[in-house]
Design a protein around this motif. Structure first.
Motif, mmCIF file in Angstrom:
data_model
loop_
_atom_site.group_PDB
_atom_site.id
_atom_site.type_symbol
_atom_site.label_atom_id
_atom_site.label_comp_id
_atom_site.label_asym_id
_atom_site.label_seq_id
_atom_site.Cartn_x
_atom_site.Cartn_y
_atom_site.Cartn_z
ATOM 1 N N MET A 33 0.823 -1.196 0.000
ATOM 2 C CA MET A 33 0.000 0.000 0.000
ATOM 3 C C MET A 33 0.865 1.257 0.000
ATOM 4 O O MET A 33 0.605 2.189 -0.736
ATOM 5 C CB MET A 33 -0.920 -0.034 1.225
ATOM 6 N N CYS A 34 1.897 1.276 0.818
ATOM 7 C CA CYS A 34 2.761 2.442 0.928
ATOM 8 C C CYS A 34 3.532 2.685 -0.370
ATOM 9 O O CYS A 34 3.674 3.825 -0.802
ATOM 10 C CB CYS A 34 3.717 2.256 2.091
ATOM 11 N N LYS A 35 4.011 1.610 -1.007
ATOM 12 C CA LYS A 35 4.743 1.743 -2.261
ATOM 13 C C LYS A 35 3.837 2.285 -3.364
ATOM 14 O O LYS A 35 4.270 3.089 -4.185
ATOM 15 C CB LYS A 35 5.340 0.414 -2.683
ATOM 16 N N MET B 52 1.256 4.257 -2.900
ATOM 17 C CA MET B 52 1.008 5.658 -2.572
ATOM 18 C C MET B 52 2.191 6.523 -3.014
ATOM 19 O O MET B 52 2.004 7.599 -3.574
ATOM 20 C CB MET B 52 0.769 5.827 -1.078
ATOM 21 N N ILE B 53 3.405 6.033 -2.801
ATOM 22 C CA ILE B 53 4.605 6.762 -3.234
ATOM 23 C C ILE B 53 4.627 6.884 -4.751
ATOM 24 O O ILE B 53 4.937 7.951 -5.298
ATOM 25 C CB ILE B 53 5.882 6.075 -2.703
#
Length: 53
Positions: A1-3, A5-6
């Motif tokens: 999820m974080c990747k 978003m980045i």
């Protein structure tokens, strides 16, 4: 999820920069006229052009 978003934010920021460049170029042509158009032909937008020999 974080990747993800980045990646999305990176894409949006890059898009923002290119849109800003487009409008800035239009303003500079309007403000400086032929002087800026001649400059634009000699210099690249994002990456400088190499001089021809």
């Amino acid at each position: 999820m974080c990747k993800m978003m980045i990646f999305i934010l990176s894409f949006l920021f890059t898009l923002y920069i290119f849109i800003g460049l487009y409008y800035e170029e239009k303003d500079l042509v309007k403000e400086l006229g032929d002087v800026y158009v001649a400059y634009k032909k000699r210099v690249g937008l994002m990456i400088p052009k190499r001089k021809s020999r």
